[in-house]
Write a protein that holds these residues in place. Structure first.
Motif, PDB file in Angstrom:
ATOM      1  N   THR A   1       0.837  -1.205   0.000  1.00  0.00           N
ATOM      2  CA  THR A   1       0.000   0.000   0.000  1.00  0.00           C
ATOM      3  C   THR A   1       0.866   1.248   0.000  1.00  0.00           C
ATOM      4  O   THR A   1       0.544   2.239  -0.668  1.00  0.00           O
ATOM      5  CB  THR A   1      -0.935  -0.003   1.234  1.00  0.00           C
TER       6      THR A   1
ATOM      7  N   SER B   1      -6.444   2.253   2.140  1.00  0.00           N
ATOM      8  CA  SER B   1      -6.220   0.890   1.669  1.00  0.00           C
ATOM      9  C   SER B   1      -7.585   0.318   1.292  1.00  0.00           C
ATOM     10  O   SER B   1      -8.484   0.287   2.120  1.00  0.00           O
ATOM     11  CB  SER B   1      -5.586   0.079   2.796  1.00  0.00           C
TER      12      SER B   1
ATOM     13  N   ASP C   1      -7.158  -4.062  -3.789  1.00  0.00           N
ATOM     14  CA  ASP C   1      -6.576  -4.885  -2.722  1.00  0.00           C
ATOM     15  C   ASP C   1      -7.414  -6.163  -2.692  1.00  0.00           C
ATOM     16  O   ASP C   1      -8.571  -6.156  -2.256  1.00  0.00           O
ATOM     17  CB  ASP C   1      -6.638  -4.161  -1.379  1.00  0.00           C
TER      18      ASP C   1
ATOM     19  N   GLU D   1      -2.854  -5.046  -5.236  1.00  0.00           N
ATOM     20  CA  GLU D   1      -2.267  -5.748  -4.087  1.00  0.00           C
ATOM     21  C   GLU D   1      -2.876  -7.137  -3.982  1.00  0.00           C
ATOM     22  O   GLU D   1      -4.033  -7.336  -4.303  1.00  0.00           O
ATOM     23  CB  GLU D   1      -2.545  -4.962  -2.791  1.00  0.00           C
TER      24      GLU D   1
HETATM   25 MG   LIG Z   1      -1.906  -3.065   1.904  1.00  0.00          MG
END
Ligand SMILES: [Mg+2]
Ligand SMILES: Nc1ncnc2c1ncn2[C@@H]1O[C@H](COP(=O)(O)OP(=O)(O)OP(=O)(O)O)[C@@H](O)[C@H]1O
Length: 153
Positions: free
Chosen positions: A47, A65, A85, A112
């Motif tokens: 992140t 995030s 994410d 991510e």
């Molecule tokens: Mg992260």
């Protein structure tokens, strides 16, 4: 010849400043259609690097995030960027609901936990593998040949 995965480089990231600089370098070469896969353990710095890329592109707002929303999209003067994410992705098939193809039509994607998507990510992605090194981190990059441009900065 196809644009194979023949770019490889390791960037030591001993402190946050080094992560900020790598983010700026990636940002300056980022184009619509690009996928940047950020992998590494919990706390590896994924992140932080995504934030550095977005901040360098001029995103002034806080970059949360996207742990629960799974994706957060940003408009920048250069291109749109979708920050994913996938830690909480329930199955790779759920990727189909997250609009990655559409996002890549006009912008770039930072992802991510890319391994959660299994095979559902573009083959031509830039892969960034973050890991701990001393008190800091290191980033091992690999991807299509055009990312060699990063080494000229
Ligand atoms: Mg992260
Ligand atoms: N280059 C660096 N040197 C030292 N500390 C760093 C560096 N990059 C990130 N950190 C620190 O690591 C911590 C975790 O970073 P971050 O939240 O980016 O990890 P993450 O990989 O996104 O984790 P998660 O998988 O839990 O989302 C932060 O507190 C951040 O300050």
């Amino acid at each position: 010849m196809s644009d194979g995965h023949i770019f490889q480089a390791v960037f030591p990231l001993p402190d946050m400043g080094a992560t900020t600089r790598l983010g700026a370098r990636i940002a300056s070469h980022l184009r619509p259609g690009d996928t940047v896969a950020l992998s590494g353990d919990l706390g590896a710095g994924k992140t932080t690097l995504a934030r550095a890329i977005l901040t360098s592109l001029g995103v002034a707002e806080n970059v949360p995030s996207p742990t629960f929303t799974l994706v957060q999209s940003y408009e920048t003067s250069k291109l749109s960027v979708s920050h994913y994410d996938l830690y909480r992705l329930k199955s790779a098939r759920e990727m189909e609901e997250l609009g990655l193809e559409e996002a890549l039509d006009t912008g770039a994607a930072l992802i991510e936990w890319p391994e959660r998507a299994e095979t559902r990510l573009p083959q031509d992605r830039l892969m960034v593998e973050l890991s701990a090194e001393g008190d800091g981190r290191r980033a091992a990059l690999s991807g299509p040949a055009r990312w060699r441009e990063l080494l000229n900065d």
